[in-house]
Design a protein around this motif. Structure first.
Motif, short mmCIF file in Angstrom:
data_model
loop_
_atom_site.label_atom_id
_atom_site.label_comp_id
_atom_site.label_asym_id
_atom_site.label_seq_id
_atom_site.Cartn_x
_atom_site.Cartn_y
_atom_site.Cartn_z
N ARG A 297 37.42 37.37 36.59
CA ARG A 297 36.91 38.08 35.42
C ARG A 297 37.56 39.44 35.20
O ARG A 297 37.47 40.00 34.11
CB ARG A 297 35.39 38.25 35.53
N ASP A 298 38.20 39.99 36.22
CA ASP A 298 38.81 41.30 36.10
C ASP A 298 40.13 41.20 35.33
O ASP A 298 41.04 40.46 35.73
CB ASP A 298 39.05 41.90 37.49
N ALA A 299 40.26 41.95 34.25
CA ALA A 299 41.43 41.85 33.38
C ALA A 299 42.71 42.22 34.10
O ALA A 299 43.76 41.60 33.89
CB ALA A 299 41.24 42.74 32.15
N ARG A 300 42.67 43.23 34.97
CA ARG A 300 43.88 43.63 35.69
C ARG A 300 44.34 42.55 36.65
O ARG A 300 45.54 42.26 36.77
CB ARG A 300 43.64 44.93 36.42
N MET A 301 43.38 41.93 37.35
CA MET A 301 43.73 40.87 38.27
C MET A 301 44.25 39.65 37.52
O MET A 301 45.20 38.99 37.96
CB MET A 301 42.50 40.49 39.11
N LEU A 302 43.65 39.35 36.38
CA LEU A 302 44.12 38.23 35.56
C LEU A 302 45.56 38.44 35.12
O LEU A 302 46.38 37.52 35.17
CB LEU A 302 43.22 38.04 34.34
N SER A 303 45.85 39.66 34.70
CA SER A 303 47.21 39.96 34.26
C SER A 303 48.20 39.80 35.40
O SER A 303 49.29 39.23 35.23
CB SER A 303 47.26 41.39 33.71
N ALA A 304 47.82 40.28 36.59
CA ALA A 304 48.71 40.17 37.75
C ALA A 304 48.92 38.71 38.14
O ALA A 304 50.03 38.30 38.50
CB ALA A 304 48.13 40.95 38.93
N ALA A 305 47.85 37.91 38.07
CA ALA A 305 47.96 36.49 38.42
C ALA A 305 48.85 35.75 37.43
O ALA A 305 49.69 34.93 37.82
CB ALA A 305 46.57 35.86 38.47
#
Length: 236
Positions: free
Chosen positions: A47-55
């Motif tokens: 759910r975290d936008a920063r983690m999603l972007s990194a993934a």
């Protein structure tokens, strides 16, 4: 933890079987991408936008044949029933998530429902029975004394979070039909190493460090005072 997870997968599934893996709270996708490269089909939930972007960025760097076996979904681990049918996965990972959930039992029960019979549930949690170790070894005696009587703590990000006790989680897993099959300690000997400390440069020294940490993580009494616990339940 990677070695521990691989050990449990190898002991439960035939060599070469392409597993259906769900990684709940996948972060930047470290474990998800590793299992993807091993040939499995992986769904990551974050759910975290920063983690999603990194993934997404990390996935984009993989070959097309690898990328097509992964889905990344924006969502909360408590909503697995919204996204997936029961029994949809052979392996469900939930690493470093429960400490941020006030009431973990419903989440864990939902994860177990996602498993096919014989499926593996892998949890990584903060060890509520060892909260006094880090402040005690650092000489923070007041914090060490306070930690004996609580499962609440402040993590290295400065967030107020919670820990889980082995006995309680064992009972939870038994109650939801995914009883504890194996458990390990993580960060037994290295927990007080300052953040940002590089690993040993010499290969033999690094190998010795990893071997000692892995041995401690599967040996009593050392694993009982680990900073983190890695619990593996199996769906009945």
């Amino acid at each position: 933890m990677t070695r521990q997870l691989d050990e449990q997968i190898a002991g439960r599934f035939p060599v070469g079987q392409r597993l259906r893996v769900l990684d709940v709270g996948m972060g930047q996708g470290t474990q998800a991408l590793r299992l993807l490269r091993a040939g499995h089909r992986v769904t990551g939930l974050e759910r975290d936008a920063r983690m999603l972007s990194a993934a997404h960025e990390a996935l984009a760097a993989e070959p097309e044949g690898v990328r097509e076996r992964m889905r990344i979904i924006e969502g909360d681990g408590r909503d697995t029933g919204v996204h997936f049918l029961p029994g949809s996965f052979d392996v469900v990972l939930c690493h470093g998530v429960l400490m941020y959930v006030e009431e973990p039992d419903p989440l864990v029960a939902g994860l177990a429902r996602m498993l096919a019979p014989g499926g593996l549930l892998s949890l990584l949690v903060r060890n509520g029975d060892a909260l006094a170790m880090r402040p005690g070894l650092s000489g923070d005696w007041q914090s060490a004394l306070a930690a004996f009587d609580t499962t609440a703590y402040t993590n290295r990000l400065g967030l107020e979070v919670r820990a889980d006790r082995l006995e309680a989680l064992t009972a939870t897993l038994a109650g939801i039909g995914a009883p504890l099959h194996a458990w390990y300690g993580v960060r037994v000997l290295t927990d007080t190493v300052p953040d940002g400390t590089p690993p040993p440069a010499a290969e033999d020294e690094l190998s010795a460090l990893l071997a000692a940490e892995e041995r401690a993580g599967r040996t009593d009494p050392y694993r009982r005072v680990a900073a983190l616990l890695h619990l593996c339940g199996v769906r009945g």
